[in-house]
Scaffold this active site. Structure first.
Site, PDB file in Angstrom:
ATOM      1  N   VAL A   1       0.696  -1.224  -0.152  1.00 10.95           N
ATOM      2  CA  VAL A   1       0.250  -0.497   0.308  1.00 10.95           C
ATOM      3  C   VAL A   1       1.042   1.155  -0.276  1.00 10.95           C
ATOM      4  O   VAL A   1       0.697   2.045  -0.529  1.00 10.95           O
ATOM      5  CB  VAL A   1      -0.706  -0.164   1.184  1.00 10.95           C
ATOM      6  CG1 VAL A   1      -1.674   1.141   1.357  1.00 10.95           C
ATOM      7  CG2 VAL A   1      -1.838  -1.696   1.441  1.00 10.95           C
TER       8      VAL A   1
ATOM      9  N   PHE B   1       9.276   1.200  13.522  1.00  7.93           N
ATOM     10  CA  PHE B   1       8.177   1.130  14.487  1.00  7.93           C
ATOM     11  C   PHE B   1       8.765   0.791  15.756  1.00  7.93           C
ATOM     12  O   PHE B   1       7.919   0.413  16.646  1.00  7.93           O
ATOM     13  CB  PHE B   1       7.080   0.590  13.592  1.00  7.93           C
ATOM     14  CG  PHE B   1       6.245   2.129  13.602  1.00  7.93           C
ATOM     15  CD1 PHE B   1       7.124   2.261  12.948  1.00  7.93           C
ATOM     16  CD2 PHE B   1       4.960   1.470  12.689  1.00  7.93           C
ATOM     17  CE1 PHE B   1       5.925   3.230  11.770  1.00  7.93           C
ATOM     18  CE2 PHE B   1       4.433   2.678  12.955  1.00  7.93           C
ATOM     19  CZ  PHE B   1       5.135   3.392  11.775  1.00  7.93           C
TER      20      PHE B   1
ATOM     21  N   ALA C   1       3.029  -1.659   9.752  1.00  6.41           N
ATOM     22  CA  ALA C   1       3.003  -2.801  10.214  1.00  6.41           C
ATOM     23  C   ALA C   1       3.657  -3.987  10.310  1.00  6.41           C
ATOM     24  O   ALA C   1       4.201  -4.117   9.557  1.00  6.41           O
ATOM     25  CB  ALA C   1       1.150  -3.090   9.237  1.00  6.41           C
ATOM     26  N   HIS C   2       2.759  -4.518  11.536  1.00 14.23           N
ATOM     27  CA  HIS C   2       3.352  -6.944  11.518  1.00 14.23           C
ATOM     28  C   HIS C   2       2.668  -7.039  10.614  1.00 14.23           C
ATOM     29  O   HIS C   2       2.038  -7.384  11.269  1.00 14.23           O
ATOM     30  CB  HIS C   2       3.533  -6.660  12.691  1.00 14.23           C
ATOM     31  CG  HIS C   2       4.422  -7.625  13.111  1.00 14.23           C
ATOM     32  ND1 HIS C   2       4.104  -9.110  12.568  1.00 14.23           N
ATOM     33  CD2 HIS C   2       5.692  -7.977  13.663  1.00 14.23           C
ATOM     34  CE1 HIS C   2       4.323 -10.131  12.860  1.00 14.23           C
ATOM     35  NE2 HIS C   2       5.847  -9.775  13.913  1.00 14.23           N
TER      36      HIS C   2
ATOM     37  N   TYR D   1      -2.393 -11.023  15.248  1.00 12.95           N
ATOM     38  CA  TYR D   1      -2.275  -9.862  14.429  1.00 12.95           C
ATOM     39  C   TYR D   1      -3.718  -8.738  14.281  1.00 12.95           C
ATOM     40  O   TYR D   1      -3.730  -7.956  14.768  1.00 12.95           O
ATOM     41  CB  TYR D   1      -2.019 -10.734  12.808  1.00 12.95           C
ATOM     42  CG  TYR D   1      -2.159  -9.803  11.603  1.00 12.95           C
ATOM     43  CD1 TYR D   1      -1.616  -8.691  11.538  1.00 12.95           C
ATOM     44  CD2 TYR D   1      -3.417  -9.717  11.365  1.00 12.95           C
ATOM     45  CE1 TYR D   1      -1.755  -7.859   9.889  1.00 12.95           C
ATOM     46  CE2 TYR D   1      -3.667  -8.810  10.300  1.00 12.95           C
ATOM     47  CZ  TYR D   1      -2.979  -7.641  10.226  1.00 12.95           C
ATOM     48  OH  TYR D   1      -2.684  -6.340   8.800  1.00 12.95           O
TER      49      TYR D   1
ATOM     50  N   TRP E   1      -7.225  -8.578   1.952  1.00  8.53           N
ATOM     51  CA  TRP E   1      -6.702  -9.446   0.812  1.00  8.53           C
ATOM     52  C   TRP E   1      -6.002  -8.572   0.317  1.00  8.53           C
ATOM     53  O   TRP E   1      -6.379  -8.760  -1.055  1.00  8.53           O
ATOM     54  CB  TRP E   1      -8.050 -10.757   0.194  1.00  8.53           C
ATOM     55  CG  TRP E   1      -8.393 -10.957   1.118  1.00  8.53           C
ATOM     56  CD1 TRP E   1      -8.654 -11.468   2.284  1.00  8.53           C
ATOM     57  CD2 TRP E   1      -9.124 -12.739   0.464  1.00  8.53           C
ATOM     58  NE1 TRP E   1      -9.613 -12.437   2.686  1.00  8.53           N
ATOM     59  CE2 TRP E   1      -9.975 -13.246   1.363  1.00  8.53           C
ATOM     60  CE3 TRP E   1      -9.626 -12.939  -0.773  1.00  8.53           C
ATOM     61  CZ2 TRP E   1     -10.697 -14.668   1.388  1.00  8.53           C
ATOM     62  CZ3 TRP E   1     -10.345 -14.291  -0.877  1.00  8.53           C
ATOM     63  CH2 TRP E   1     -10.761 -14.607   0.289  1.00  8.53           C
TER      64      TRP E   1
HETATM   65  N1  LIG Z   1      -1.585  -6.967   3.053  1.00  6.61           N
HETATM   66  C1  LIG Z   1      -3.074  -7.708   3.478  1.00  6.61           C
HETATM   67  O1  LIG Z   1      -3.335  -8.209   2.798  1.00  6.61           O
HETATM   68  C2  LIG Z   1      -3.657  -6.787   4.595  1.00  6.61           C
HETATM   69  C3  LIG Z   1      -5.384  -6.763   5.206  1.00  6.61           C
HETATM   70  C4  LIG Z   1      -5.944  -6.202   5.644  1.00  6.61           C
HETATM   71  C5  LIG Z   1      -5.399  -5.476   5.741  1.00  6.61           C
HETATM   72  N2  LIG Z   1      -3.924  -5.127   5.462  1.00  6.61           N
HETATM   73  C6  LIG Z   1      -3.567  -3.721   6.594  1.00  6.61           C
HETATM   74  O2  LIG Z   1      -2.660  -3.020   5.146  1.00  6.61           O
HETATM   75  C7  LIG Z   1      -2.057  -2.109   5.883  1.00  6.61           C
HETATM   76  C8  LIG Z   1      -1.240  -2.378   4.425  1.00  6.61           C
HETATM   77  O3  LIG Z   1      -0.557  -2.945   4.389  1.00  6.61           O
HETATM   78  P1  LIG Z   1       0.180  -4.040   3.513  1.00  6.61           P
HETATM   79  O4  LIG Z   1       0.421  -5.541   2.581  1.00  6.61           O
HETATM   80  O5  LIG Z   1       0.708  -3.171   2.031  1.00  6.61           O
HETATM   81  O6  LIG Z   1       1.727  -4.005   3.972  1.00  6.61           O
HETATM   82  P2  LIG Z   1       3.262  -4.693   3.733  1.00  6.61           P
HETATM   83  O7  LIG Z   1       3.399  -4.821   2.086  1.00  6.61           O
HETATM   84  O8  LIG Z   1       3.682  -6.162   4.028  1.00  6.61           O
HETATM   85  O9  LIG Z   1       4.059  -4.195   3.846  1.00  6.61           O
HETATM   86  C9  LIG Z   1       4.450  -3.631   5.550  1.00  6.61           C
HETATM   87  C10 LIG Z   1       4.790  -2.281   5.904  1.00  6.61           C
HETATM   88  O10 LIG Z   1       5.624  -2.329   6.851  1.00  6.61           O
HETATM   89  C11 LIG Z   1       6.911  -1.465   7.119  1.00  6.61           C
HETATM   90  N3  LIG Z   1       6.916  -2.623   8.523  1.00  6.61           N
HETATM   91  C12 LIG Z   1       7.378  -3.349   8.754  1.00  6.61           C
HETATM   92  N4  LIG Z   1       8.067  -3.402  10.614  1.00  6.61           N
HETATM   93  C13 LIG Z   1       8.542  -1.740  10.297  1.00  6.61           C
HETATM   94  C14 LIG Z   1       8.992  -1.149  11.406  1.00  6.61           C
HETATM   95  N5  LIG Z   1       9.823  -2.079  12.090  1.00  6.61           N
HETATM   96  N6  LIG Z   1       8.960   0.018  11.220  1.00  6.61           N
HETATM   97  C15 LIG Z   1       9.294   0.687   9.627  1.00  6.61           C
HETATM   98  N7  LIG Z   1       8.420   0.201   9.044  1.00  6.61           N
HETATM   99  C16 LIG Z   1       8.043  -1.610   9.549  1.00  6.61           C
HETATM  100  C17 LIG Z   1       7.584  -2.243   6.027  1.00  6.61           C
HETATM  101  O11 LIG Z   1       9.129  -1.869   6.029  1.00  6.61           O
HETATM  102  P3  LIG Z   1      10.011  -3.167   5.244  1.00  6.61           P
HETATM  103  O12 LIG Z   1       9.465  -3.317   3.952  1.00  6.61           O
HETATM  104  O13 LIG Z   1      11.299  -1.974   5.311  1.00  6.61           O
HETATM  105  O14 LIG Z   1       9.171  -3.970   5.477  1.00  6.61           O
HETATM  106  C18 LIG Z   1       7.041  -1.708   4.602  1.00  6.61           C
HETATM  107  O15 LIG Z   1       7.091  -0.525   4.429  1.00  6.61           O
HETATM  108  C19 LIG Z   1      -1.439  -2.786   7.300  1.00  6.61           C
HETATM  109  O16 LIG Z   1      -1.896  -1.930   8.026  1.00  6.61           O
HETATM  110  C20 LIG Z   1      -1.893  -3.790   7.081  1.00  6.61           C
HETATM  111  O17 LIG Z   1      -2.252  -4.674   8.309  1.00  6.61           O
HETATM  112  C21 LIG Z   1      -3.160  -5.693   4.636  1.00  6.61           C
END
Ligand SMILES: NC(=O)c1ccc[n+]([C@@H]2O[C@H](COP(=O)([O-])OP(=O)(O)OC[C@H]3O[C@@H](n4cnc5c(N)ncnc54)[C@H](OP(=O)(O)O)[C@@H]3O)[C@@H](O)[C@H]2O)c1
Length: 295
Positions: A12, A39, A62-63, A127, A152
């Protein structure tokens, strides 16, 4: 407008770098870089944000490793709840808008109806629990905020379920895919575009701040999603060596995982569509586009 974007390297976050650019100056805070954005160190993230004095803070970090979170709940809490709570405190002190993302995993997934924003939460996993704590801390802080619960998520950049299915379809003749978890695959590009629109809208309609469900329209299960991806790939690229001849449906219990996942991830998006004057496209539209871009 000055926007601080946290988590710019994620699915995202990457799309937000594009979609927010038209709104003003976007300062991306990754884990590394001139401003601290790790974070795992909430105070240093808060100090960085305070020094930058943004009008808007967008938190896409996020984690997100759902199974790993079961083994490291404290780290999941730090990333999903503690640091977002400090971001909310800074947003309030700066009178900035905080945009944050949450998940369908705040629900237990019982039943088959689409849930509204007001439905009772009952997370099944670390989570889901820590993401809910993050939402609650932001709401309790009194800062101006927009929280989008999505599900998703996929993106053209990086790995995703569709790409995994296409790889397996080239390696194997038979695939087994879960057919009892229901939801809507949602593109990171759609989430980012709606976010930019909502930030603009909130500027003149502050009464519309709050919590929203943001997913593509329609619904599917992982099995039908996999079938759709493979059929679409065959239609788009007939020369692809797809060996698979059978995609067998199996229940969630066939793939035991450390974290329990909701069976019903259907989210009702009518609040978002009516308040922001938006139409959310069908999930297949975004998946076809992603396949056209990546195949
Ligand atoms: N993926 C899904 O299916 C899904 C579903 C529902 C909701 N969401 C929510 O949507 C949002 C975006 O998700 P996404 O899929 O884009 O996530 P993602 O691709 O897993 O990316 C996570 C991001 O968080 C960063 N991050 C992880 N650990 C960190 C730390 N210790 N300090 C700073 N940054 C850190 C990562 O940085 P690095 O690149 O450095 O690791 C990356 O930029 C989140 O809030 C997630 O909970 C996601």
């Amino acid at each position: 407008m000055r926007i601080v974007l946290l988590g710019p390297t994620g699915q995202v976050g990457w799309e937000l770098q594009r979609s927010l650019a038209v709104l003003g100056e976007v300062i991306a805070l990754g884990r590394q870089g001139p401003h601290a954005g790790d974070f795992a160190d909430p105070d240093s993230v808060a100090r960085s944000v305070r020094a930058l004095r943004p009008d808007v803070i967008v938190n896409a970090a996020a984690h997100t490793a759902v199974d790993k979170a079961e083994a490291e709940p404290e780290r999941a809490r730090l990333l999903n709840a503690t640091t977002p709570a400090l971001l909310a405190r800074e947003a309030r002190a700066l009178s900035a808008l905080l945009v944050h993302y949450s998940t369908d995993y705040v629900f237990d997934g019982s039943g088959s109806a689409a849930r509204s924003e007001d439905a009772a939460t009952a997370p099944l996993s670390v989570y889901g629990r820590t993401k809910l704590e993050g939402e609650q801390a932001i709401a309790a802080s009194g800062c101006r905020h927009l929280i989008f619960r999505t599900s998703w998520v996929y993106a053209a950049r990086g790995g995703n379920f569709a790409k995994t299915m296409l790889r397996l379809a080239q390696e194997r003749e038979r695939l087994t895919v879960i057919d009892d978890q229901w939801g809507a695959p949602t593109g990171a590009d759609l989430i980012a575009d709606v976010t930019a629109h909502a930030i603009r809208h909130a500027g003149h309609s502050p009464q519309d701040l709050g919590l929203y469900h943001l997913v593509a329209s329609g619904e599917t299960c992982w099995h039908a999603y996999a079938q759709f991806v493979i059929e679409t790939a065959r239609a788009l690229r007939s020369e692809l060596p797809l060996r698979v001849s059978e995609i067998a449906p199996v229940p969630t219990t066939a793939f035991p995982t450390p974290a329990r996942r909701p069976l019903n991830s259907r989210l009702d998006t009518s609040r978002l569509q009516s308040r922001f004057g938006l139409r959310l496209p069908h999930w297949q539209q975004g998946v076809v586009r992603m396949l056209q871009e990546t195949l």
